[in-house]
Motif scaffolding. Structure first.
Motif, short mmCIF file in Angstrom:
data_model
loop_
_atom_site.label_atom_id
_atom_site.label_comp_id
_atom_site.label_asym_id
_atom_site.label_seq_id
_atom_site.Cartn_x
_atom_site.Cartn_y
_atom_site.Cartn_z
N TYR A 74 -6.20 -10.63 10.85
CA TYR A 74 -5.17 -9.58 10.99
C TYR A 74 -5.81 -8.20 11.19
N THR A 75 -6.80 -7.83 10.39
CA THR A 75 -7.39 -6.50 10.53
C THR A 75 -8.13 -6.36 11.85
N SER A 76 -8.74 -7.45 12.31
CA SER A 76 -9.41 -7.43 13.62
C SER A 76 -8.40 -7.20 14.74
N ALA A 77 -7.30 -7.94 14.72
CA ALA A 77 -6.28 -7.78 15.75
C ALA A 77 -5.67 -6.38 15.71
N SER A 78 -5.50 -5.83 14.52
CA SER A 78 -4.94 -4.49 14.38
C SER A 78 -5.87 -3.45 15.00
N PHE A 79 -7.16 -3.62 14.82
CA PHE A 79 -8.12 -2.69 15.42
C PHE A 79 -8.07 -2.80 16.94
N ALA A 80 -8.00 -4.03 17.45
CA ALA A 80 -7.91 -4.21 18.90
C ALA A 80 -6.69 -3.50 19.46
N ASP A 81 -5.56 -3.62 18.77
CA ASP A 81 -4.33 -2.95 19.21
C ASP A 81 -4.52 -1.44 19.26
N GLU A 82 -5.12 -0.88 18.22
CA GLU A 82 -5.35 0.56 18.19
C GLU A 82 -6.28 0.99 19.32
N LEU A 83 -7.29 0.18 19.60
CA LEU A 83 -8.21 0.48 20.69
C LEU A 83 -7.49 0.46 22.03
N PHE A 84 -6.66 -0.54 22.25
CA PHE A 84 -5.92 -0.63 23.51
C PHE A 84 -5.03 0.60 23.71
N ARG A 85 -4.38 1.04 22.66
CA ARG A 85 -3.44 2.15 22.78
C ARG A 85 -4.16 3.49 22.99
N SER A 86 -5.43 3.54 22.65
CA SER A 86 -6.22 4.77 22.83
C SER A 86 -7.10 4.76 24.06
N PHE A 87 -7.32 3.58 24.62
CA PHE A 87 -8.37 3.37 25.62
C PHE A 87 -8.26 4.28 26.84
N PHE A 88 -7.15 4.25 27.51
CA PHE A 88 -7.02 5.00 28.77
C PHE A 88 -6.96 6.51 28.54
N ARG A 89 -6.47 6.92 27.38
CA ARG A 89 -6.42 8.33 27.05
C ARG A 89 -7.83 8.87 26.79
N ALA A 90 -8.68 8.03 26.17
CA ALA A 90 -10.01 8.49 25.79
C ALA A 90 -11.08 8.22 26.85
N LEU B 82 -15.36 6.00 20.81
CA LEU B 82 -13.94 5.76 20.56
C LEU B 82 -13.76 4.79 19.39
N CYS B 83 -14.54 3.70 19.38
CA CYS B 83 -14.45 2.73 18.29
C CYS B 83 -14.81 3.35 16.95
N ASP B 84 -15.82 4.21 16.95
CA ASP B 84 -16.22 4.88 15.71
C ASP B 84 -15.12 5.83 15.23
N GLU B 85 -14.45 6.48 16.17
CA GLU B 85 -13.35 7.37 15.81
C GLU B 85 -12.23 6.60 15.13
N ILE B 86 -11.87 5.43 15.68
CA ILE B 86 -10.83 4.60 15.09
C ILE B 86 -11.27 4.09 13.72
N ALA B 87 -12.52 3.64 13.64
CA ALA B 87 -13.05 3.08 12.40
C ALA B 87 -13.05 4.09 11.26
N ARG B 88 -13.11 5.37 11.59
CA ARG B 88 -13.16 6.43 10.58
C ARG B 88 -11.81 7.11 10.37
N SER B 89 -10.78 6.62 11.03
CA SER B 89 -9.46 7.26 10.94
C SER B 89 -8.75 6.88 9.63
N PRO B 90 -8.55 7.82 8.72
CA PRO B 90 -7.85 7.51 7.47
C PRO B 90 -6.43 7.01 7.71
N GLU B 91 -5.76 7.58 8.72
CA GLU B 91 -4.38 7.18 9.01
C GLU B 91 -4.33 5.72 9.46
N PHE B 92 -5.24 5.34 10.36
CA PHE B 92 -5.27 3.96 10.83
C PHE B 92 -5.58 3.00 9.69
#
Length: 262
Positions: free
Chosen positions: A244-260, A139-149
């Motif tokens: 800021y970028t670290s906190a933004s990644f954490a937010d994206e992870l939280f919003r994806s976590f239960f779905r993934a 999941l983290c790798d997916e977020i890390a590679r997301s052009p939109e994010f």
């Protein structure tokens, strides 16, 4: 005490400030007999309200972060414990502001100082490594590679940005007790793992604290962003952007976590 879906730990209050800028409706919370100031927040994801508890250790280093991580897990029973903040990157492999998710993490100072047969000093490394679960790493790798994010995070920062593109990485992160501002020491640490991309002071301790604090299944992750390269050119200029970028990644992870990760 109420349980929370997510817990966030930072080593410094300046790193926590970036987390508290996330739109979670934060409220201060104090507990009787507990000196830590906690912040509780909430957000909506996929039609469900999710809850977050956050706190800062206020001091660099593995000891204080391990103690706070244990408290967060024991008191609030989060499904995911995330450490957010800043780190040093390995020059040439990552850029300033890049987000790095540690996998694996280890204590670069763990081992034995000994002597060879000729009397020369030698350090024999003996680290325990902490790795992410395959599902969380994926999941983290997916977020890390997301052009939109990546594009959105860069665009929403209203101040100057470092040169180069903003990227995310999942890779080896070494933790240790010392601040590194010496390229030769940084190279010695990098020699412990040819794929090393980050050096910092708390991640491994947080991962181990989560492992030891409960028998219930819990995910833990260290999300750190590059503010310097652990050499003589070390300065504080990019710390706010990295936080800021670290906190933004954490937010994206939280919003994806239960779905993934059901």
């Amino acid at each position: 005490l109420p349980s929370f879906d997510f817990a966030v730990i930072t080593a410094l209050s300046s790193e926590l400030d970036a987390v508290l800028k996330l739109d979670y409706g934060w409220e201060k919370m104090r507990l009787k007999g507990d000196p830590t100031l906690y912040y509780k927040g909430r957000f909506e994801a996929d039609g469900t309200r999710r809850t977050v508890i956050a706190a800062s250790a206020l001091q660099k280093g593995m000891a204080s972060s391990a103690a706070l991580a244990s408290k967060l897990v024991l008191k609030f029973q989060p499904k995911l414990l995330a450490m957010a903040g800043i780190c040093a990157g390995v020059r040439g492999k990552v850029g300033l502001g890049d987000v790095i998710v540690g996998n694996p993490t280890w204590d670069w100072g763990s081992g034995k100082h000994a002597e060879t047969e000729t009397g020369s000093s030698v350090f024999r490394l003996a680290p325990k490594q902490s790795e992410l679960s395959v599902g969380l790493a994926t999941l983290c790798d997916e977020i890390a590679r997301s052009p939109e994010f990546l594009k959105r995070v860069r665009a929403e920062w209203e101040r100057g940005v470092p040169p180069g593109e903003f990227r995310g990485h999942v890779g080896p992160m070494a933790s240790g007790a010392s601040v590194i501002a010496n390229s030769s020491v940084g190279k010695e640490i990098a020699d412990q793992n040819k794929d090393l991309i980050a050096i910092e002071m708390e991640a491994f301790a947080v991962m181990v604290a989560a492992e030891y604090s409960t028998t219930s299944p819990i995910y833990s992750v260290a999300i750190k962003s590059v503010c310097d390269f652990a050499d003589a050119d070390k300065d504080d200029n990019w710390q706010p952007y990295a936080a800021y970028t670290s906190a933004s990644f954490a937010d994206e992870l939280f919003r994806s976590f239960f779905r993934a990760l059901k």
